[in-house]
Design a protein around this motif. Structure first.
Motif, PDB file in Angstrom:
ATOM      1  N   ARG A 425       0.817  -1.215   0.000  1.00 17.89           N
ATOM      2  CA  ARG A 425       0.000   0.000   0.000  1.00 17.89           C
ATOM      3  C   ARG A 425       0.853   1.268   0.000  1.00 17.89           C
ATOM      4  NH1 ARG A 425      -5.322  -0.782   2.348  1.00 17.89           N
ATOM      5  NH2 ARG A 425      -5.095   1.185   3.484  1.00 17.89           N
ATOM      6  N   SER A 426       2.106   1.151   0.403  1.00 16.02           N
ATOM      7  CA  SER A 426       2.995   2.311   0.442  1.00 16.02           C
ATOM      8  C   SER A 426       3.519   2.597  -0.963  1.00 16.02           C
ATOM      9  CB  SER A 426       4.160   2.056   1.401  1.00 16.02           C
ATOM     10  OG  SER A 426       3.684   1.880   2.727  1.00 16.02           O
ATOM     11  N   GLY A 427       3.174   3.773  -1.487  1.00 13.47           N
ATOM     12  CA  GLY A 427       3.549   4.145  -2.842  1.00 13.47           C
ATOM     13  C   GLY A 427       4.510   5.317  -2.873  1.00 13.47           C
ATOM     14  N   PRO A 428       4.512   6.089  -3.960  1.00 17.86           N
ATOM     15  CA  PRO A 428       5.454   7.195  -4.115  1.00 17.86           C
ATOM     16  C   PRO A 428       5.374   8.236  -3.006  1.00 17.86           C
ATOM     17  CG  PRO A 428       4.369   6.706  -6.189  1.00 17.86           C
ATOM     18  CD  PRO A 428       3.677   5.893  -5.156  1.00 17.86           C
ATOM     19  N   THR A 429       4.165   8.570  -2.572  1.00 17.54           N
ATOM     20  CA  THR A 429       4.027   9.572  -1.507  1.00 17.54           C
ATOM     21  C   THR A 429       4.690   9.097  -0.223  1.00 17.54           C
ATOM     22  OG1 THR A 429       1.919  10.317  -2.455  1.00 17.54           O
ATOM     23  CG2 THR A 429       2.391  10.955  -0.184  1.00 17.54           C
ATOM     24  N   ALA A 430       4.445   7.854   0.154  1.00 17.35           N
ATOM     25  CA  ALA A 430       5.064   7.300   1.362  1.00 17.35           C
ATOM     26  C   ALA A 430       6.577   7.238   1.216  1.00 17.35           C
ATOM     27  CB  ALA A 430       4.499   5.906   1.641  1.00 17.35           C
ATOM     28  N   ALA A 431       7.040   6.821   0.040  1.00 14.24           N
ATOM     29  CA  ALA A 431       8.481   6.674  -0.171  1.00 14.24           C
ATOM     30  C   ALA A 431       9.199   8.012  -0.103  1.00 14.24           C
ATOM     31  CB  ALA A 431       8.730   6.002  -1.518  1.00 14.24           C
ATOM     32  N   LEU A 432       8.704   9.012  -0.830  1.00 14.48           N
ATOM     33  CA  LEU A 432       9.381  10.305  -0.871  1.00 14.48           C
ATOM     34  C   LEU A 432       9.263  11.052   0.455  1.00 14.48           C
ATOM     35  CD1 LEU A 432       8.538  11.596  -4.464  1.00 14.48           C
ATOM     36  CD2 LEU A 432      10.790  11.034  -3.540  1.00 14.48           C
ATOM     37  N   THR A 433       8.106  10.970   1.099  1.00 17.53           N
ATOM     38  CA  THR A 433       7.952  11.640   2.390  1.00 17.53           C
ATOM     39  C   THR A 433       8.855  11.025   3.446  1.00 17.53           C
ATOM     40  OG1 THR A 433       5.634  12.138   1.865  1.00 17.53           O
ATOM     41  CG2 THR A 433       6.309  12.330   4.169  1.00 17.53           C
ATOM     42  N   SER A 434       8.889   9.698   3.504  1.00 13.38           N
ATOM     43  CA  SER A 434       9.748   9.034   4.495  1.00 13.38           C
ATOM     44  C   SER A 434      11.216   9.344   4.231  1.00 13.38           C
ATOM     45  CB  SER A 434       9.502   7.528   4.474  1.00 13.38           C
ATOM     46  OG  SER A 434       9.934   6.951   3.257  1.00 13.38           O
ATOM     47  N   TRP A 435      11.589   9.410   2.964  1.00 14.85           N
ATOM     48  CA  TRP A 435      12.975   9.740   2.588  1.00 14.85           C
ATOM     49  C   TRP A 435      13.317  11.169   3.001  1.00 14.85           C
ATOM     50  CZ3 TRP A 435      14.123  13.481  -1.273  1.00 14.85           C
ATOM     51  CH2 TRP A 435      15.463  13.594  -1.613  1.00 14.85           C
ATOM     52  N   GLY A 436      12.486  12.132   2.613  1.00 11.43           N
ATOM     53  CA  GLY A 436      12.768  13.528   2.910  1.00 11.43           C
ATOM     54  C   GLY A 436      12.761  13.842   4.390  1.00 11.43           C
TER      55      GLY A 436
END
Length: 522
Positions: A425-436
């Motif tokens: 369920r974790s997509g681009p928004t989750a990936a980029l937010t968690s990274w930043g």
């Protein structure tokens, strides 16, 4: 060092270059260069995975920890690495292998374009490359400082010598050259480690100090405690958490070892072998360091010169040269594997996004680009190494422990957890937010917050908070804003199937343009 030690050192460098030249025959395309075409035996992959985790920092920074605190150097370093790899043997190793065998990618980050999107892939690729330049620069500085101590050459000359030799063999032979030189380096490490172990036992016997009696000596007071000083329970748990991701692919070079085997099952065997080596072999290497307060008086406050002093005091010429070669072998193994991993990321992930010409590279052009990128990465990391402020290893161990451990998490979380079905369920928004936000957390706890607290933020929180922030946000945003799609679910399903026979290991086609993503299996 005398002439015999120089002969050993020069012969070692010659063998490394020869292995690179021989490995050149096995490299016909980008897949061979970056993943050995999926033809690497599991045992060679396991030894290579193990060796690519060492550097000369063990014999300087961690030797200082062993000199000052004792067995906690093992309990809070190699033990959590061994445990983390053992857990990852089932959780990550087979899935990372299937990135190559089923999705036909040659870079650990190549699948992220379809798993998330191009922006996520580029963010992780660029930040990973920049972190690795700094990380490898610290390794060059460590080994060059040792070379300076033993031979008298300047720091910059040492960086140039070791970097240039590494560039020759890993650029010519790719991952095959890295793995084969790491096998040779493992043999050297075995001989040198045993020689030093025996030499320390003999010196203790000459001083009428028995093995059990040694631990009761005043010089080793408290050295038998597993957790001591700044290396307490919180640090141990934080380090285990970090190494679970880092040594199972989060730092990219270990992921390539899993990708290089023929199947997920073989990748799992490779990981178990590496875990066993991390559990057993460092005890032999650390024992002389634990005994060092009984044998030498370190000149540096952090004790980072203790192991070097012992080698000069206890070993005859020839064996001294072999131990010095062991120092080089660790660092060159790690740096060459990092160079290959970053070249894969740039050639397969970054260049195609920047240039339409890169998306049209054929087999020969892609291979030339891979080799050129390897040289450029090594040159940049060597340039960073020349900027190390102090040869005392304090700055180096800070980079290795704080920067690498702290910044690795935000990069590794989307990459590693993106492989697992539980996090679909974790997509681009989750990936980029968690990274930043993970990168922001690193900056805050290491600088503004640390500066405002008397004594600073403890090390265990400096390195663990960024990863924890990334992990929580990645999972939480996946629930709040699920972005699973049929296409993304299909990718995850392909790398989570246990039936290796249903999708035999097939190297990426040599004719496939490097920029075309084949992560959907088309």
């Amino acid at each position: 060092m005398n002439s015999l030690d120089w002969v050993v050192l020069i012969a070692y460098f010659g063998v490394m270059v020869a292995i690179g030249v021989w490995s050149h025959k096995r490299v016909d395309n980008v897949s061979d260069f970056f993943t050995a075409g999926g033809k690497m035996p599991w045992w060679l992959s396991g030894i290579s995975h193990h060796m690519s985790g060492y550097s000369a920092v063990m014999f300087t920074g961690y030797a200082g920890i062993a000199y000052t605190y004792g067995v906690t150097s093992f309990v809070t370093w190699s033990f959590p690495i061994a445990l983390g790899i053992a857990i990852g043997a089932r959780l990550f190793a087979p899935r990372i292998n299937r990135l190559r065998s089923r999705l036909h990618v040659a870079s650990p980050l190549e699948y992220l374009k379809n798993r998330y999107n191009l922006g996520t892939q580029q963010a992780l690729a660029w930040s990973g490359m920049l972190l690795k330049i700094v990380d490898v620069g610290a390794k060059w500085a460590a080994i060059a400082t040792l070379l300076s101590v033993f031979t008298g050459v300047s720091l910059n000359q040492g960086i140039l010598i070791t970097g240039a030799i590494t560039a020759v063999y890993c650029t010519i032979g790719g991952l095959w050259a890295d793995a084969l030189t790491e096998l040779g380096q493992f043999v050297i490490q075995l001989l040198a480690g045993v020689a030093m172990f025996v030499a320390v036992l003999m010196e203790l016997a000459n001083k009428n100090i028995g093995f059990l009696e040694a631990w009761s000596r005043p010089e080793l007071e408290g050295h038998g405690k597993p957790l001591v000083g700044p290396y307490g329970t919180v640090f141990l748990l934080a380090f285990l958490f970090i190494k679970l991701f880092e040594y199972n692919g989060g730092m990219l070079n270990q992921a390539q070892r899993y990708m290089a085997t023929s199947s997920g099952h073989e990748a799992k065997r490779s990981a178990y072998l590496s875990a066993a080596l991390w559990l057993i072999w460092p005890v032999v290497l650390f024992f002389p360091m634990w005994m060092s307060p009984l044998l030498v008086d370190a000149q540096k406050p952090d004790g980072s010169d203790s192991y070097g002093l012992m080698t000069e005091q206890l070993l005859p010429h020839g064996l001294l040269g072999l131990v010095i070669v062991g120092f080089f072998s660790h660092t060159m193994a790690m740096c060459s594997s990092d160079a290959n991993a970053i070249a894969a990321v740039f050639t397969r992930d970054v260049a195609p996004a920047l240039s339409s010409k890169a998306r049209q590279w054929g087999p020969r052009a892609g291979l030339v680009a891979a080799r050129l990128t390897t040289v450029i990465f090594l040159a940049l990391s060597m340039a960073v190494a020349t900027q190390v402020n102090s040869p005392t290893f304090k700055d180096i161990i800070t980079v290795v422990i704080k920067w690498v451990a702290g910044l690795m998490g935000p990069i590794a979380i989307p990459m590693m957890l993106g492989l697992l079905r539980q996090f679909r369920r974790s997509g681009p928004t989750a990936a980029l937010t968690s990274w930043g936000m993970g990168l922001l957390a690193f900056w805050l706890v290491n600088y503004p917050i640390s500066w405002s607290i008397e004594g600073g933020v403890p090390l265990q929180y400096q390195v663990s908070i960024p990863l924890a922030v990334s992990l929580v946000l990645y999972i939480l945003i996946g629930f709040i804003k699920p972005e699973d799609t049929p296409e993304r679910d299909a990718i995850i399903a392909r790398i989570n199937s246990d039936d290796d026979g249903a999708a035999a290991a097939v190297p990426a086609p040599a004719s496939a343009p490097a920029g075309q993503s084949s992560a959907t299996g088309n």
